[in-house]
Structure formats: C-alpha cells, structure tokens
Scaffold this motif. Structure first.
Motif, mmCIF file in Angstrom:
data_model
loop_
_atom_site.group_PDB
_atom_site.id
_atom_site.type_symbol
_atom_site.label_atom_id
_atom_site.label_comp_id
_atom_site.label_asym_id
_atom_site.label_seq_id
_atom_site.Cartn_x
_atom_site.Cartn_y
_atom_site.Cartn_z
ATOM 1 N N UNK A 85 0.806 -1.218 0.000
ATOM 2 C CA UNK A 85 0.000 0.000 0.000
ATOM 3 C C UNK A 85 0.833 1.258 0.000
ATOM 4 N N UNK A 86 1.975 1.230 -0.692
ATOM 5 C CA UNK A 86 2.757 2.441 -0.872
ATOM 6 C C UNK A 86 2.266 3.226 -2.072
ATOM 7 N N UNK A 87 3.065 4.196 -2.492
ATOM 8 C CA UNK A 87 2.659 5.027 -3.617
ATOM 9 C C UNK A 87 2.418 4.227 -4.877
ATOM 10 N N UNK B 185 9.079 8.219 3.124
ATOM 11 C CA UNK B 185 10.485 8.232 3.542
ATOM 12 C C UNK B 185 11.370 8.559 2.343
ATOM 13 N N UNK B 186 11.209 9.734 1.792
ATOM 14 C CA UNK B 186 11.988 10.129 0.620
ATOM 15 C C UNK B 186 12.169 11.632 0.613
ATOM 16 N N UNK B 187 12.875 12.134 -0.387
ATOM 17 C CA UNK B 187 13.138 13.571 -0.464
ATOM 18 C C UNK B 187 12.243 14.272 -1.476
ATOM 19 N N UNK B 188 11.190 13.630 -1.925
ATOM 20 C CA UNK B 188 10.045 14.232 -2.628
ATOM 21 C C UNK B 188 10.369 14.814 -4.009
ATOM 22 N N UNK B 189 11.477 14.433 -4.621
ATOM 23 C CA UNK B 189 11.881 15.048 -5.886
ATOM 24 C C UNK B 189 11.158 14.406 -7.064
ATOM 25 N N UNK C 135 12.154 5.879 -7.038
ATOM 26 C CA UNK C 135 10.827 5.412 -6.664
ATOM 27 C C UNK C 135 9.762 6.478 -6.575
ATOM 28 N N UNK C 136 10.024 7.591 -5.886
ATOM 29 C CA UNK C 136 8.963 8.577 -5.671
ATOM 30 C C UNK C 136 8.574 9.256 -6.982
#
Length: 417
Positions: free
Chosen positions: A39-41, A74-78, A366-367
């Motif tokens: 259930x992640x992005x 848990x990431x830097x949203x880039x 990933x993000x």
C-alpha cells in the motif's frame, strides 16, 4: 466527498465538522479479481489506474502497516524526468506528464511544485555529459537548459563558487522538475482508489502466496486467506522477501537510503539542487525545512534507519556545496529501504507464474516514478501486455543479458548504484 474552494470555505466557517474519512476501512472479502500487495505510492497508484482506466474495481490493496508508513513517506520528494538512457527516458517522461495532471485527476492537492531541478557539473567531462543528457531530454520532448557558471551564479548565488577542489562549471537546468508532498500523494491515490470501489486494507500482512499448477490463486494473510485471479507484488525494499513466498529469487538487493530535514527557515532555496561531485541533493519544503540526502549506506539491510558515517558524509557534502546551511539545526532523519537492481533500472513484468506480476527495482527513482509505475503496472495487470513506456523493464534481462539498461555506467554491482 469532493474538494472545492466553496467546500473549504463552508467547513472553515462551521468548525470543520463535516469532513468525512478519505477512504473506508473495510474488512477483506473472501475473493477479488486483483490483489495488489503493498500500500505504498506505487501500489495505490496501480489500484487507482486499474479502476479509472481499466474498469477493474473488485480490487484489494493489502498493506501490512498503515498507508504512508513506508518508502512513500520516507523520501526527499523530488520529481523529475532528466534521465539519459533509452527505456528510462521514455518512462520518466511519461510519469512527469501524469504528475502534471495528477491533482486534477485525483481532485486532491498533492502540492506538486515545478520549481526546477539544477544538476551541477564540476569538470569538462561532466559538462560534456550534461550536454548529451540535455540533448537526450529535448529529443524525448522534455525540457533542458545548459547553464554556464555565471548562469548558475545568477540563479543560486549562495553556492560556494570559490571552492578550488570542486569548482562549479555550470548546471543542467530542468525547469519542469520539482517536488511534491509525499504523504499527500499516498493519501490522494488512496482516496481516489477508494472512491472507485477499491478496498484498501491496512494492517494486513501477506504471509504466503498460493499457487496451483503454475497459476496464482490467492494469498495468505494475517487476516486470513484471500483468493484472487491476479496478484501484483509492489513492495519496494521487501520485494525479495515477498517474491520468495512464490519460490522466486529476484536480482534485487535492499539498501538503506537516509534523508534529513532541518528546522523551518525563511525561504532561501527555490529549486532542487544536486551536487555533481558529492551525490548530495537539497530542496526546501513549503514548511521551510531543508530536505536533503546523499548516498546509500552501502550495505544490505531491511532496517529503516541508517548509520552515522553516512550522516557525516552527507553533512560534509552539504557544507562543501553551500556553507550557508551550517547553522541550520537538523530536526530528524529517516531511512527508506531501496530495492536496488543490478543495472540501476526498474522491473515491471509478468513472472513465470501465471497471474503473478512484479513491480520493483526502483533504486533512487521510486517517488518520482509513482504515477508512471502505477499507470504502467495497471496496464500490464489488466491487459497482460506491457505499456509502451515500460516495455524495456523486463525481468529476464538479468538472466539473458539482453536489454540491460546500465543507467549509471557502473556495471553489474548493486552497491555501486
């Protein structure tokens, strides 16, 4: 409930008492057409596009914890589409276009901010590579501007331009790149999938995958057995562990990638900036915190925490690039579990087990890949053929050696990506 300016005004004037939960909390049904493990992005996006684009609504997303508790938070949203390698280039271009229409599609503010990404270069060789990369991006239909030293100084004058060891020669500027709010992306996709009939089941860990005569028939969970015609594995750093339940050994190593955030500061960094000689990247969130990170911890681990030597390494790189941040207080750090593939590129493919599909190997990407990954994986699961934007992400390239995509030119060693 749909969001609108009028609704926000009404709730603000009436004590915000009319809001309802963003998604339901259903009990698992005995059977589904499709089960998405994770259930992640990426998993939530897969479920959303299965319902929106393919009309598959008898779908369950199984999450062992809570929505937003894994790598998506848990990431830097880039967000960017500045890749150079055929295969990856087309995919991230596709994903960026989905980002640009995401808030309208979800009717949800994911705080997507196209503030631009600056990739600095510090040598003649890096400049040449940046020029090739820029041309590749433009040929792909994306945007790229090559800045010289003075062009960079005009845009970000606070960098250390007098550094003798790592002189700034210029930068590759990607104006359509930027950031988004990671939690909001998870919540938006969860809400959108739920509105279309998808069951999002939290605190439901998958403990086994049922296979009969080479075909998947369902899963075993901590909340009982659930049957399914198709099962998709989308669990990031846990991919090897979950695939092992189906008797598969994946070409994946799991490594920790740390990130950090400072106290809130007045606006000072408008873009995303990456340091070409130190693998350091930084941006400023809408709340004012500086969000930054660097290299992997360089040893395999499933622990969502990092080690102190890498903390020191990241801080050194930050101070080398922009000494002005030296007095900022770091409030917290976290670790995401990266599923690292041998060639630095992802896998979106069918497995040898009929009805079992795999989405993993996102490494550092990933993000930014969330919309593209969910869109392409949903296409694969629904139509049993790859989406054109992800056609090169085959699993068997690691067995045959055909079609390997060495994105960073560092060979087949996981620990070098």
């Amino acid at each position: 409930m749909r969001f609108s300016a009028l609704r926000i005004l009404k709730e603000g004037l009436t004590g915000n008492k009319g809001w309802t939960p963003h998604w339901r909390d259903p009990a698992p049904k005995p059977a589904y057409d499709v089960i998405v493990i994770g259930g992640g992005g990426h998993g939530l996006a897969t479920a959303f596009y299965l319902a929106q684009e393919h009309g598959l609504t008898n779908v369950a997303v199984l999450e062992k914890g809570y929505i937003g508790g894994g790598n998506v938070g848990r990431n830097t949203t880039i967000v960017r589409a500045n890749y150079n390698m055929p295969g990856n280039s087309e995919f991230y271009s596709h994903s960026l276009k989905l980002w640009e229409g995401l808030e309208e599609s979800l009717n949800y503010n994911v705080m997507h901010s196209q503030r631009g990404v600056l990739n600095l270069f510090h040598s003649d060789g890096q400049r040449d590579y940046a020029a090739r990369r820029a041309n590749s991006m433009i040929n792909q239909g994306d945007d790229a501007i090559l800045l010289d030293r003075e062009g960079v100084r005009k845009m970000v004058p606070y960098l250390d331009f007098e550094n003798v060891r790592f002189p700034i020669y210029g930068a590759l500027y990607h104006p359509r790149g930027g950031t988004a709010r990671h939690d909001a992306v998870a919540w938006g996709y969860a809400r959108g999938a739920d509105m279309r009939g998808v069951d999002i089941i939290q605190n439901c860990e998958v403990t086994g995958i049922d296979i009969d005569n080479g075909r998947v028939t369902g899963v075993q969970t901590t909340r009982g057995a659930i049957k399914a015609k198709k099962v998709g594995i989308v669990v990031a750093g846990r991919s090897s562990q979950v695939a092992a339940m189906a008797g598969m050994r994946l070409p994946i190593e799991s490594h920790v990638l740390q990130a950090f955030v400072t106290e809130g500061l007045k606006p000072c960094i408008d873009q995303v900036i990456t340091f070409g000689m130190g693998h350091f990247y930084i941006s400023q969130s809408d709340k004012g915190g500086l969000v930054f990170g660097g290299d992997l911890d360089m040893y395999a681990s499933y622990a969502a925490r990092g080690n102190l030597p890498l903390v020191e390494h990241v801080m050194e790189a930050g101070m080398t690039l922009m000494p002005m941040i030296g007095k900022a207080k770091v409030l917290r750090s976290w670790g995401g579990i990266m599923d690292m593939s041998p060639d630095g590129s992802p896998i979106i493919d069918k497995t040898h087990i009929q009805g079992l599909y795999l989405d993993c190997g996102w490494c550092y990407g990933g993000f930014k890949a969330v919309p593209g990954s969910g869109n392409c994986f949903a296409h694969l699961v629904a139509q049993d053929r790859p989406h054109p934007a992800a056609a090169r992400f085959r699993l068997d390239r690691f067995r045959t050696g055909v079609g390997l995509m060495d994105e960073e030119g560092t060979g087949s060693q996981h620990n070098l990506h």
